[in-house]
Write a protein that holds these residues in place. Structure first.
Motif, PDB file in Angstrom:
ATOM      1  N   LEU A  48       0.833  -1.644   0.551  1.00 29.38           N
ATOM      2  CA  LEU A  48       0.212  -0.498  -0.019  1.00 29.38           C
ATOM      3  C   LEU A  48       0.635   1.173   0.211  1.00 29.38           C
ATOM      4  O   LEU A  48       0.553   2.768  -0.942  1.00 29.38           O
ATOM      5  N   PHE A  52       0.648   3.668  -3.382  1.00 31.25           N
ATOM      6  CA  PHE A  52       0.821   5.253  -3.002  1.00 31.25           C
ATOM      7  C   PHE A  52       1.824   5.984  -3.325  1.00 31.25           C
ATOM      8  O   PHE A  52       1.472   7.463  -4.070  1.00 31.25           O
ATOM      9  N   LEU A  58       1.183   9.899 -10.794  1.00 27.39           N
ATOM     10  CA  LEU A  58      -0.484  10.086 -11.536  1.00 27.39           C
ATOM     11  C   LEU A  58      -0.379  11.957 -11.162  1.00 27.39           C
ATOM     12  O   LEU A  58      -0.947  12.290 -11.938  1.00 27.39           O
ATOM     13  N   TYR A  65       3.740   9.571 -15.556  1.00 37.04           N
ATOM     14  CA  TYR A  65       2.624   8.822 -14.997  1.00 37.04           C
ATOM     15  C   TYR A  65       3.069   6.806 -16.260  1.00 37.04           C
ATOM     16  O   TYR A  65       3.717   5.677 -15.478  1.00 37.04           O
ATOM     17  N   GLN A  66       3.362   7.234 -17.518  1.00 35.76           N
ATOM     18  CA  GLN A  66       3.511   6.630 -18.474  1.00 35.76           C
ATOM     19  C   GLN A  66       4.613   6.112 -17.980  1.00 35.76           C
ATOM     20  O   GLN A  66       5.231   4.930 -18.038  1.00 35.76           O
ATOM     21  N   LEU A  69       4.815   3.497 -15.229  1.00 35.31           N
ATOM     22  CA  LEU A  69       4.104   2.341 -15.592  1.00 35.31           C
ATOM     23  C   LEU A  69       5.064   1.491 -16.512  1.00 35.31           C
ATOM     24  O   LEU A  69       5.625   0.460 -16.152  1.00 35.31           O
ATOM     25  N   VAL A  88      -3.604 -11.010  -1.437  1.00 35.82           N
ATOM     26  CA  VAL A  88      -4.107 -10.507  -1.443  1.00 35.82           C
ATOM     27  C   VAL A  88      -5.291 -11.924  -1.023  1.00 35.82           C
ATOM     28  O   VAL A  88      -6.259 -11.715  -0.187  1.00 35.82           O
ATOM     29  N   GLY A  92      -7.322 -12.489   2.221  1.00 33.00           N
ATOM     30  CA  GLY A  92      -9.212 -12.286   1.924  1.00 33.00           C
ATOM     31  C   GLY A  92      -9.442 -13.112   2.491  1.00 33.00           C
ATOM     32  O   GLY A  92     -10.603 -13.423   3.349  1.00 33.00           O
ATOM     33  N   LEU A  96     -11.337 -14.612   5.620  1.00 37.78           N
ATOM     34  CA  LEU A  96     -13.633 -14.672   6.203  1.00 37.78           C
ATOM     35  C   LEU A  96     -13.416 -15.721   6.461  1.00 37.78           C
ATOM     36  O   LEU A  96     -14.090 -15.997   7.753  1.00 37.78           O
ATOM     37  N   TYR A 131      -2.391 -15.900 -16.981  1.00 38.51           N
ATOM     38  CA  TYR A 131      -2.452 -14.143 -17.563  1.00 38.51           C
ATOM     39  C   TYR A 131      -1.501 -13.450 -17.659  1.00 38.51           C
ATOM     40  O   TYR A 131      -1.998 -12.766 -18.450  1.00 38.51           O
TER      41      TYR A 131
ATOM     42  N   VAL B  19     -13.249  -7.137   0.828  1.00 35.48           N
ATOM     43  CA  VAL B  19     -13.317  -8.465   0.014  1.00 35.48           C
ATOM     44  C   VAL B  19     -14.076  -7.895  -0.956  1.00 35.48           C
ATOM     45  O   VAL B  19     -13.587  -7.316  -2.569  1.00 35.48           O
ATOM     46  N   LEU B  22     -11.848  -3.951  -2.637  1.00 32.98           N
ATOM     47  CA  LEU B  22     -10.574  -4.160  -3.440  1.00 32.98           C
ATOM     48  C   LEU B  22     -11.258  -5.693  -4.250  1.00 32.98           C
ATOM     49  O   LEU B  22     -10.474  -5.166  -5.000  1.00 32.98           O
ATOM     50  N   HIS B  25     -12.229  -3.354  -6.724  1.00 33.86           N
ATOM     51  CA  HIS B  25     -10.599  -2.217  -7.716  1.00 33.86           C
ATOM     52  C   HIS B  25      -9.498  -3.226  -8.357  1.00 33.86           C
ATOM     53  O   HIS B  25      -9.137  -2.621  -9.394  1.00 33.86           O
ATOM     54  N   LEU B  26      -9.555  -4.215  -8.000  1.00 36.85           N
ATOM     55  CA  LEU B  26      -8.474  -5.494  -8.641  1.00 36.85           C
ATOM     56  C   LEU B  26      -9.060  -5.357 -10.122  1.00 36.85           C
ATOM     57  O   LEU B  26      -8.792  -5.926 -11.102  1.00 36.85           O
ATOM     58  N   HIS B  30      -7.573  -4.231 -13.847  1.00 38.19           N
ATOM     59  CA  HIS B  30      -7.098  -5.667 -14.256  1.00 38.19           C
ATOM     60  C   HIS B  30      -7.873  -6.380 -15.568  1.00 38.19           C
ATOM     61  O   HIS B  30      -7.827  -6.359 -16.728  1.00 38.19           O
ATOM     62  N   PHE B  31      -9.914  -5.886 -15.660  1.00 40.95           N
ATOM     63  CA  PHE B  31     -10.430  -5.999 -16.682  1.00 40.95           C
ATOM     64  C   PHE B  31     -11.827  -5.844 -17.251  1.00 40.95           C
ATOM     65  O   PHE B  31     -11.789  -5.941 -18.073  1.00 40.95           O
ATOM     66  N   LEU B  37      -5.097   1.290 -18.033  1.00 38.49           N
ATOM     67  CA  LEU B  37      -3.873   0.818 -18.387  1.00 38.49           C
ATOM     68  C   LEU B  37      -2.907   2.157 -18.955  1.00 38.49           C
ATOM     69  O   LEU B  37      -1.132   2.140 -19.242  1.00 38.49           O
ATOM     70  N   VAL B  42      -7.136   5.826 -16.352  1.00 43.29           N
ATOM     71  CA  VAL B  42      -7.605   6.537 -15.259  1.00 43.29           C
ATOM     72  C   VAL B  42      -8.435   7.380 -15.102  1.00 43.29           C
ATOM     73  O   VAL B  42      -9.771   7.419 -13.737  1.00 43.29           O
ATOM     74  N   LEU B  59     -10.619   3.891   0.182  1.00 44.40           N
ATOM     75  CA  LEU B  59      -9.220   4.530   0.551  1.00 44.40           C
ATOM     76  C   LEU B  59      -9.553   4.636   1.856  1.00 44.40           C
ATOM     77  O   LEU B  59      -8.306   3.936   2.658  1.00 44.40           O
ATOM     78  N   VAL B  62      -9.284   0.492   3.623  1.00 43.57           N
ATOM     79  CA  VAL B  62      -8.129  -0.079   3.639  1.00 43.57           C
ATOM     80  C   VAL B  62      -6.972   1.201   4.659  1.00 43.57           C
ATOM     81  O   VAL B  62      -6.263   0.412   5.375  1.00 43.57           O
TER      82      VAL B  62
END
Ligand code: HEM
Ligand code: HEM
Lengths: 133, 111
Positions: A48, A52, A58, A65-66, A69, A88, A92, A96, A131, B19, B22, B25-26, B30-31, B37, B42, B59, B62
């Motif tokens: 995290l 940040f 950004l 930013y590019q 990346l 993650v 997560g 649970l 992927y 759960v 996030l 967010h993910l 990604h999808f 990208l 954004v 924000l 978390v």
């Protein structure tokens, strides 16, 4: 089975040393699950902070930013990203599981549930890795 | 509930909320429309007020969950009541600063 086994282990001394948190001695499945949960929690906090920092680019406009990346396209960072996904998912799902335990749901099956969490995490990570790579 | 139990409960509740947030967010990163990208992706993503609302909630959640976690880690190392109060105050300040930083970032991106 005894319910005490599934609770967060008490620090062994008031001044618990860092090295003891990660000691593999005297751990059952629940202990390992807890250790992994703690470890992935710490990893996520560190990510995290890094996230940040990267996002601060950004604020410096599209080119900056590019550039940031592009730098992160390095295979090392992609591999770290796969590890992040693993952290993650595990944190997560196990979170649970811990919540169910706390409400006394399925405590009898807590070990089986740990393995379900573990295998699910591994599979999701594998899919993410395929992927992404 | 005693202090420790109550904070555990908040940690669990914020974890449960995470759960979803996030996950979103993910998933979005990604999808959605091939992933976020570029800078423009954004901006487009955050221009949706619903998304922006959820990202602001994310924000806050978390940061809260993470710092509560850090606090639990520190407490497990065994500290006195006085140190605990100090730690809590420091973490509250850190949390507020991080949150303001996040909001500032959203604001800079969108204007
Ligand atoms: C994906 C959803 C998440 C869920 C369901 C979740 C759930 C939980 C739960 C239930 C605990 C308490 C464990 C215990 O002490 O018994 C916990 C601890 C923790 N979480 Fe999460 N969490 C999530 C995401 C995150 C994220 C994104 C971060 C970091 C940015 C994080 C960082 C931590 C830390 C540092 C702890 C303390 C670990 C410890 O006390 O050993 N968690 N989480
Ligand atoms: C590899 C996966 C990830 C990618 C590609 C990614 C990408 C991004 C991008 C592009 C943004 C800015 C736009 C937006 O707000 O959505 C963002 C913001 C954010 N991300 Fe992620 N992220 C990832 C994982 C994570 C994780 C695991 C966490 C939590 C530990 C996280 C926490 C945040 C937060 C709190 C913000 C809002 C920051 C702000 O106020 O501007 N992200 N992320």
């Amino acid at each position: 089975m005894n319910i005490e086994e599934y609770k967060r282990p008490e620090p062994r001394q008031p001044e618990a040393r860092l090295s003891e948190w990660f000691s593999p001695a005297k751990r059952g499945v629940g202990g390992w699950a807890f250790l992994l949960h703690r470890f992935t929690g710490i990893v996520l906090v560190l990510y995290l902070a890094l996230h940040f920092y990267v996002l601060s680019y950004l604020a410096r406009g599209p080119e900056a930013y590019q550039a940031a990346l592009n730098f992160l396209e390095n295979p090392i960072f992609v591999a770290l990203e796969v590890a992040l996904i693993a952290a993650v998912i595990y944190h997560g799902l196990n979170g649970l599981r811990l919540i169910l335990m706390a409400y006394n749901i399925g405590v009898k099956h807590q070990k089986a549930m740990f393995w379900v969490v573990f295998v699910l995490s591994a599979l999701t990570t594998l899919v993410a890795a395929v992927y992404m790579l | 509930m005693t202090g420790g139990k109550k904070t555990w409960w908040w940690q669990a509740l914020s974890g449960l909320v995470l759960v979803f947030l996030l996950g979103l967010h993910l998933f979005a990163n990604h999808f959605m429309a091939g992933g976020l990208l570029t800078y423009d992706d954004v901006v487009t993503y955050l221009s949706n007020p619903w998304i922006l609302t959820l990202e602001v909630l994310f924000l806050a959640t978390v940061i809260y969950h993470a710092l509560l976690g850090v606090r639990a880690l520190m407490l497990d190392r065994g500290i006195s009541g006085q140190q605990e109060r100090k730690l809590t105050r420091v973490l509250v300040v850190v949390g507020v600063v991080l949150f303001l930083y996040g909001i500032w970032l959203f604001w800079v991106i969108l204007t």
